[in-house]
Design an enzyme around this catalytic site. Structure first.
Site, PDB file in Angstrom:
ATOM      1  CE  LYS A  24       9.950  -4.654   0.703  1.00 47.34           C
ATOM      2  NZ  LYS A  24       8.726  -5.049   0.167  1.00 47.34           N
ATOM      3  CG  ASN A  25       8.568  -6.330  -3.259  1.00 46.75           C
ATOM      4  OD1 ASN A  25       8.737  -6.459  -2.052  1.00 46.75           O
ATOM      5  ND2 ASN A  25       7.999  -5.268  -3.794  1.00 46.75           N
ATOM      6  CB  CYS A 120       3.414  -0.697   3.966  1.00 46.55           C
ATOM      7  SG  CYS A 120       5.200  -0.601   3.992  1.00 46.55           S
ATOM      8  NE  ARG A 125      -0.675  -4.247   1.157  1.00 44.63           N
ATOM      9  CZ  ARG A 125       0.657  -4.206   1.231  1.00 44.63           C
ATOM     10  NH1 ARG A 125       1.257  -3.752   2.300  1.00 44.63           N
ATOM     11  NH2 ARG A 125       1.402  -4.690   0.242  1.00 44.63           N
ATOM     12  CG  ASP A 307       5.871  -0.702  -4.616  1.00 44.99           C
ATOM     13  OD1 ASP A 307       6.382  -1.823  -4.750  1.00 44.99           O
ATOM     14  OD2 ASP A 307       4.752  -0.517  -4.100  1.00 44.99           O
ATOM     15  NE  ARG A 399       8.810  -4.146   6.383  1.00 45.12           N
ATOM     16  CZ  ARG A 399       7.666  -3.939   5.699  1.00 45.12           C
ATOM     17  NH1 ARG A 399       6.904  -2.927   5.981  1.00 45.12           N
ATOM     18  NH2 ARG A 399       7.303  -4.765   4.742  1.00 45.12           N
TER      19      ARG A 399
END
Ligand code: EPZ
Length: 430
Positions: A24-25, A120, A125, A307, A399
């Site tokens: 994903k990232n 999230c 952040r 994570d 997501r």
């Protein structure tokens, strides 16, 4: 998609083999990076997740031609037709990684107008380090009602990050690859997807050295070609599935992963008494008897990934003894523990430390997913618990995980989606 909840039957042991999806990232960085090329890029092994679908909407909004074949995990991005440099607030707010459009558009066109990122809720952040890097490269930056406007012809610079930031490292790298002259980034993050993004950029003509270390050197280029590229497997999905196998006292083999990316988690699982073996692109996880409590401290890569802190806490709820979980990266990443308490878990939070006292068993309950990885943690807890667990607002899980429910069901889980009548999308079911 109408509102739905996940209904999970408990006391399941996961057994068998499954395949890990593309990262994903890494995908959320490589896809915007394709805008830096003059010609189309073909990107393979992309997961079919909501964040990528939002990113496609953003690129199409800019005018890029995007051909997305989800079932083949394949995407072609043709930046040739980009006519706009503006990412509307409504789209940028839908995910954290929209911030990469700043670096990509600024690097390619010398101008970007991007809404503040969403993502999230893990506490504050900020993106001050991203902006610090862009300014050092010569960009003028101003804010206009929730939009960040960046412009300027970029020149290489030496930039030292005040703290290790994954997004900041990648974003400033995106801006620097076409800057005039040399850039040296120090105190960089070293995550596998930073290396993957640098490898993609070099594939399309960038000159980047040192990705994966704390110092990255970039020689600016003025032209970048198209290319084909396959992104790496998802480190966090791999870890989530490893933890789910152990938490359900199952026996699971994961295919298509990179065991060396999992060393911090593997070490902790072995410390707890979980059997973990690996070869080539396979990891095998098995747990038969009880497992021990541990002390866990999240760190930047190659330390224990933040994570995986939340999924790991599900496994810790049934460890023998009290575990100590220290969350060093984000200042509000324990919301899932409030939900697990409804399932009989015992935990106490003191600042950045959570103490999780192992209990013999959890029981099913209605809970809600506070964020992406917290939602995955509750799915694991639901598989472990006696009885049925309902997870409200589970869309956050989609997501970031590709077909998590069907992968777990193929391993013996029983997870189904049920519509939520007239929008009663809360864990009280009222
Ligand atoms: C990326 O977020 C990931 N998201 C996160 O994954 C991951 O948890 C995080 O890196 C750490 O590994 C994406 O890649 C899209 P950071 P990012 O910049 O870039 C502070 C998931 O579940 N900071 O490394 O936001 C920041 O507040 C998600 O897949 C500043 O203060 O993480 C945080 O406390 C969740 N100023 C810490 O640094 C800045 O300019 C690390 O943030 C940037 C960051």
């Amino acid at each position: 998609m109408p509102e739905y909840k996940l209904v999970i039957s408990g006391s399941r042991e996961l057994k068998g083999e499954t395949h890990v999806s593309g990262g994903k990232n890494t995908s959320l960085a490589v896809i915007p990076a394709a805008l830096l090329a003059e010609y189309p890029c073909q990107i393979e092994n992309l997961p079919d997740i909501e964040d990528i679908r939002v990113l496609i909407r953003i690129l199409r909004r800019l005018g890029a031609k995007v051909d997305w074949r989800a079932e083949e995990q394949q995407m072609q991005v043709d930046p040739g037709a980009v006519t706009s440099n503006t990412v509307p607030f409504a789209l940028s707010q839908k995910m954290r990684a929209s911030y990469y459009l700043m670096g990509a558009l600024l690097g390619r066109y010398g101008y970007a107008r991007v809404g503040y990122p969403g993502g999230c809720d893990l506490g504050s952040r900020p993106i001050d380090q991203h902006l610090k890097g862009f300014r050092a490269l010569g960009a003028a930056i101003r804010e206009e009602n929730g939009m960040i406007v960046l412009e300027g012809r970029l020149r290489g610079a030496n930039i030292n990050f005040d703290m290790v930031t994954v997004g900041g490292t990648i974003n400033v790298m995106l801006a620097a690859v076409r800057a005039e002259g040399d850039t040296i980034l120090t105190n960089c993050a070293r995550e596998p997807h930073i290396v993957d993004t640098a490898n993609f950029l070099n594939r399309i003509g960038a000159h980047i050295r040192g990705a994966g270390t704390d110092t990255i050197r970039i020689r600016g280029v003025d032209k970048m070609r198209g290319a084909s590229y396959t992104v790496i497997p998802d480190q966090i999905e791999t870890g989530t599935l490893m933890i789910a196998a152990a938490a359900t006292r199952g026996q699971v083999t994961l295919r298509g992963c990179i065991p060396t990316h999992m060393e911090a988690l593997t070490a902790k699982l072995l410390e707890m008494g979980v059997l973990v073996t690996s070869e080539d692109d396979l990891i095998h996880v098995q747990l038969r008897q009880g497992h021990r409590a541990i002390r866990l401290s999240t760190q930047e890569y190659p330390g224990f990934p933040t994570d995986l802190q939340q999924p790991m806490s599900a496994l810790l709820t049934r460890a023998v003894g009290t575990s100590e979980v220290i969350e060093n990266i984000f200042d509000a990443r324990f919301k899932h523990l409030d939900e697990m308490r409804k399932m009989g878990a015992k935990s106490v939070i003191n600042g950045k430390i959570a103490y999780i006292e192992g209990v013999p068993e959890l029981h099913g309950a209605p809970v809600y997913a506070p964020d992406l990885r917290g939602g995955a943690a509750l799915v694991i807890a639901g598989l472990m618990a006696n009885g049925v667990t309902e997870i409200y607002r589970p869309d956050t899980i989609a997501r970031g995980y590709e077909h998590l429910e069907s992968k777990l069901n193929a391993l013996g889980g029983i997870i189904r989606r049920e519509p939520v009548p007239n929008g009663n999308n809360n864990a009280d079911g009222i």
